[in-house]
Design a protein around this motif. Structure first.
Motif: not given
Lengths: 259, 234, 474
Positions: B18-26, B43-49, B53-63
């Motif tokens: 609750a204490s966080e605020t919306t990044p003020n990026v126009a 994006l630079a304002e977001f946590p590492e995880s 995930r936004l820039s590199n797809p994480q490994p997921m099970t594929q057929p």
């Protein structure tokens, strides 16, 4: 004698009230498999009526009472997948936030088993002397099937009995419409579900319907009876223990003998 | 507080932040004024995880990968009622289209994707998006997915989206080299484009509906026939 | 739509007595279950994908604000406009305003459950805009003036004969005079009438199966192609979506898609799976000129903060409905609002108020088949129990059942009293019914005995009493 596993039998309220024979059959089977069986007197019900109707506080009281009643046993065994599932999965969930109880409930849960699972997965039992000349169909009760993976165990045990042929019905994993208080709160929907189930039981061509949960069996047998079906209904423990001298569920007493 | 801020506040409260605020990026509505750069600043304002995930797809099970992609693709396409004909070269396309139309008894107007205008079409052939009047379209694709039998189309002026949906008959010229194994392989390709196309359509058979008594009928709104001309790799 | 969930019991009884509905439900049961089972069996990685996707969605929910902002920034970069709506009214106001600003007369609509949830059609009509549903199922129920009865097959409750009747009645204006009685003919008729609507609509409105934060695309999954036509032909395209629909990247969306079609219809992949972003680009010769997204909260942030959070993983595949024996008996309309079946019994009480849907969480046997098939591993029975707890605590259950439960709980927590009581009940019951073996009728048990006999207890004693006797005689 001393190295026999000590089992506390959780009778379940429906067996206590409706079908003591199932309780005695469970004792017979457990003893035959090499256990020492005791029935703690301070047990009542697993608490599902309260749990499934939203009365969490009462459920927690009952859970603690049950855990107390069964302290000191190597195993707690119930002739019901639904009640065993309650003890094994929902007690730890309910007591998760109570520091002095959460570990206790989790440890308790590791000792809880449904009867047929216990006889197959933990003990081994010789049923070669038992005979039951009938074609049987087995209804998979939902909680046992989905919470405890009971599927192969009762069938394996029935397969060890001479004279039994298993006629699987279609949709054997579909709910019979019992659902505890569901069947009296929504009788019309429950009627549809049990009617569908009874039609499949009849299609199977079996002479006997069996299963591991008395609630479902009372429900299905009640409908079979209303439809004047000749199919007889026994709890699986009664068949496995060869204790089928009693009238089947819902049948009139033929003699005046006391059970 | 506007709706955006209220919703974001409630989300943070629900997540125990609750204490966080919306990044003020126009952020901009105009690509040319630097929307992309601003997005990077956001994006630079977001946590590492999250950034990861936004820039590199994480490994997921594929057929598991099919052994022979072309065979698997054809098998999958035929399972969803896409007919397939194999051609030796793109030079055979025009004749094969004529033959297909005759064979199926298809009449009416033909519209061809501008991406194919180098071929020897008849003089009156129309190129461009579909208007709804033409019976048949001939288009190209960016990929075909062996896993699902899907053909991937990306919109641009060479391959307008309407061609994939309006005509009753959809003919696709596909090169064997365009076959990929799994859905994710299409994204590798899309990500390498200079900009994300307005529409990427994965089409897996002619239009169908099961809305009347759960029984499948072909040709609800989109094409009733889908025909792939698979051009061999050299 | 006005919620009628408060009358669930009455609705259910009517549904059980409706022969058309019962015939239609039979088709549904036979179709969906077998196809899903076969499709899942052909993907050996099913459970592993299911697990990955659960973890991924939980990560998104933990960071929902960030992913929404990333999605918003990407949409803006693509040239679209993003609107945020806290309530159904805010959502419909935004959309109605966009439509009236464009002087829109007709709107081509792709199927959207959020659109149903906020009652978008009513708001559009009020604003003087004519919404035309283009998904065949939605179109059928729009003609019938009914809400959807299934989240992916909205007209599942209609038989072919009923569709024949509806087209005969409503297509006279388009020159149809005979009755079309074959399915193919009905589909062709709808295609022809709706084709004209697509080509002339001023605005297209669709839902979104997923919103991709990486690219600002929304994913639209259909089998008919109506969603794509709604999004590509009109000059303005509006997407309405719940805030929980956002996923981080295209690969994450792909993993979800592997589960979606298999769970919903038993297909490996739906016919049209489109990743769409923004208005037409420079040089494009088709596509909308304006693009808007409306992100709807409508109690989703409330669920995010309470014990129902798992429900926000739901991607509306309908597998829980198809496998629910209660849904299979009464159909979707009995639930009285846009969502039905197990997922509806969890979501509706949140969105329309538990006091307006107190029976829904109870209308379930807790058999667990829904969560067994749920591709998003949502523990539906546990969530229903949470609602039940709230109905108990907020006194939304009948006094009879409340007092009964309290009395029973008082006994069950006093073992000696409990055993005295049960023993006396058994003596009474066995006097009444043991000879016969069952009861045809019994006071307080009318719910049971209306359709089945109540087996009589085996003997004159409870197990506990007999066990005590036996031990004493040893």
């Amino acid at each position: 004698m001393n190295n026999k596993p000590k089992v506390g039998l959780f009778v379940t309220c429906l067996v206590d009230l409706y079908r003591p024979n199932v309780g005695f059959a469970a004792i017979a089977l457990l003893e035959k498999s090499g256990c020492e069986v005791v029935v703690p007197e301070t047990q009542t019900c697993c608490g599902q009526p309260a749990f499934n109707n939203g009365d969490r506080a009462s459920t927690i009281k009952i859970a603690k009472q049950t855990i107390e009643a069964f302290s000191g046993f190597d195993y707690i065994v119930a002739p019901s997948g639904s009640c065993a599932g309650m003890l094994k999965h929902h007690y730890p969930e309910l007591l998760m936030d109570q520091t002095q109880w959460s570990d206790r409930a989790s440890e308790f849960a590791t000792r809880v088993f449904e009867l047929t699972c216990f006889l197959v997965d933990i003990m081994s039992i010789d049923l070669s002397q038992t005979r039951f000349d009938s074609s049987v169909t087995y209804h998979d009760s939902c909680s046992g099937l989905r919470e405890l993976n009971i599927k192969a165990q009762p069938r394996q045990l029935l397969g060890n009995i001479d004279g039994v042929s298993l006629n699987e019905m279609e949709d054997t994993e579909v709910c019979c419409g019992f659902g505890g208080t569901f069947c009296v709160k929504f009788p019309e929907i429950s009627e549809r579900m049990v009617s569908d189930k009874v039609a499949l039981v009849e299609q199977s061509g079996a002479d006997v319907l069996t299963g591991g949960d008395l609630g479902c069996l009372l429900n299905i047998s009640g409908r079979l009876n209303r439809m004047a079906s000749p199919i007889r209904v026994y709890h699986v423990a009664e068949i496995l223990a060869g204790m089928i001298d009693e009238p089947a569920i819902g049948e009139p007493t033929s003699t005046n003998t006391q059970p | 507080m506007n709706a955006r801020e209220s919703i974001l506040c409630r989300v943070r409260a629900a997540c125990g932040r609750a204490s966080e605020t919306t990044p003020n990026v126009a952020t901009s509505t105009d690509l040319s004024s630097g929307g992309i750069q601003n997005r990077a600043r956001l994006l630079a304002e977001f946590p590492e995880s999250v950034r990861q995930r936004l820039s590199n797809p994480q490994p997921m099970t594929q057929p598991k990968k099919p052994e022979r992609s072309t065979d698997e693709l054809i098998r999958q396409m035929e399972a969803v009622q896409i007919s397939v004909v194999r051609l030796q070269s793109t030079a055979d396309v025009v004749a094969a289209v004529d033959w297909y139309l005759q064979d199926q008894g298809i009449e009416g107007e033909l519209t061809v994707a501008p991406s194919l205008n180098a071929l020897e079409w008849s003089a009156q052939t129309r190129f461009g998006p579909a208007s709804g009047k033409e019976s048949t379209s001939v288009t190209t694709a960016v990929a075909a997915v062996a896993e699902t039998g899907s053909i991937a189309f990306a919109s641009d002026e060479q391959t307008p989206t309407t061609l994939n949906f309006l005509p009753e008959n959809h003919i696709v010229v596909l090169h064997e080299s365009q076959i990929v194994e799994r859905i994710e392989d299409v994204w590798t390709q899309i990500r390498s484009m200079p900009a994300i196309p307005r529409a990427v359509n994965l089409v897996t058979g002619p239009s169908r509906t099961g809305d009347i008594e759960q029984t499948i009928e072909i040709g609800a709104h989109g094409p009733k026939r889908m025909h792939v001309m698979l051009v061999a790799a050299n | 739509m006005e919620a009628k969930s408060i009358q669930f019991k009455r609705n259910a009884v009517e549904a059980l007595d409706d022969p058309n509905l019962q015939a239609a439900l039979k088709f549904a049961k036979d179709g969906f279950i077998g196809k899903r089972t076969a499709a899942v069996a052909q993907l050996p990685e099913w459970n592993s994908i299911r697990n990955d996707v659960r973890v991924m969605k939980n990560h998104v929910l933990d960071n929902l604000d960030h992913y929404l902002l990333a999605y918003e920034a990407a949409v803006l970069a693509n040239g679209g406009v993003v609107h945020w709506a806290q309530t159904p009214e805010e959502a419909t106001d935004i959309i109605a305003t966009i439509c009236t600003d464009m002087n829109a007369k007709t709107v081509a609509k792709g199927k959207s459950m959020v659109g149903e949830e906020v009652d978008l059609n009513a708001a559009l009509e009020k604003a003087g805009v004519v919404p035309i549903e283009t998904d065949l199922g939605e179109y059928i129920i729009q003609l019938a003036d009914e809400p959807p009865s299934h989240i992916i097959a909205p007209a599942i409750h209609k038989t072919k004969e009923q569709v024949t009747g509806l087209f005969h009645e409503h297509h006279r204006q388009y020159g149809l005079h005979e009755k079309i009685t074959d399915r193919a003919g009905l589909v062709a008729e709808a295609r022809q009438v709706l084709r004209e609507k697509f080509l002339t609509a001023d605005v297209g409105i669709t839902g979104a199966n997923f919103l991709v934060a990486e690219t600002g695309q929304h994913v639209l999954v259909t089998n008919e192609g109506n969603g794509d036509l709604s999004s590509v032909l009109p000059d303005t395209h509006i997407v309405i979506a719940g805030i929980e629909k956002v996923v981080p990247n295209l690969d994450d969306a792909s993993a979800l898609l592997r589960l979606l079609a298999r769970s919903a219809t038993g297909q490996h992949f739906s016919n049209y799976t489109s990743f769409i972003s923004g208005p037409r680009r420079a040089g494009d010769t088709d596509g909308p000129k304006r693009f808007h997204v409306v992100l709807v909260d409508n109690k989703r942030t409330e669920m995010l903060g309470n014990e129902l959070r798992d429900m926000l993983r739901c991607f509306r595949c309908g597998a829980c409905l198809n496998h629910c024996p209660v849904y299979g008996s009464v159909g979707g309309h009995a639930y009285g609002w846009v969502y039905s079946g197990p997922m509806g019994a969890v979501v509706s009480p949140v969105m329309i108020g538990l006091e307006n849907a107190p029976d829904l969480p109870h209308a379930c046997t807790l058999n667990g088949r829904c969560s067994e098939v749920c591709p998003m591993s949502i523990p539906l029975p546990s969530l229903l129990r949470r609602h039940r707890q709230a109905t108990f605590e907020r006194q939304l259950v009948s006094n009879a059942s409340r007092y009964g439960l309290t009395f029973w709980a008082a006994l069950a927590t006093r073992p000696r009293l409990y055993q005295l009581f049960t023993q006396s009940v058994i003596i009474l019951l066995s006097r009444l019914g043991r000879r016969r073996g069952y009861f045809k009728r019994l006071p307080l048990a009318g719910g049971w005995t209306r359709s089945r006999d109540l087996p009589a207890p085996q003997g004159k004693s409870t197990f506990m009493a007999l066990y005590r006797q036996r031990r004493q005689s040893l």
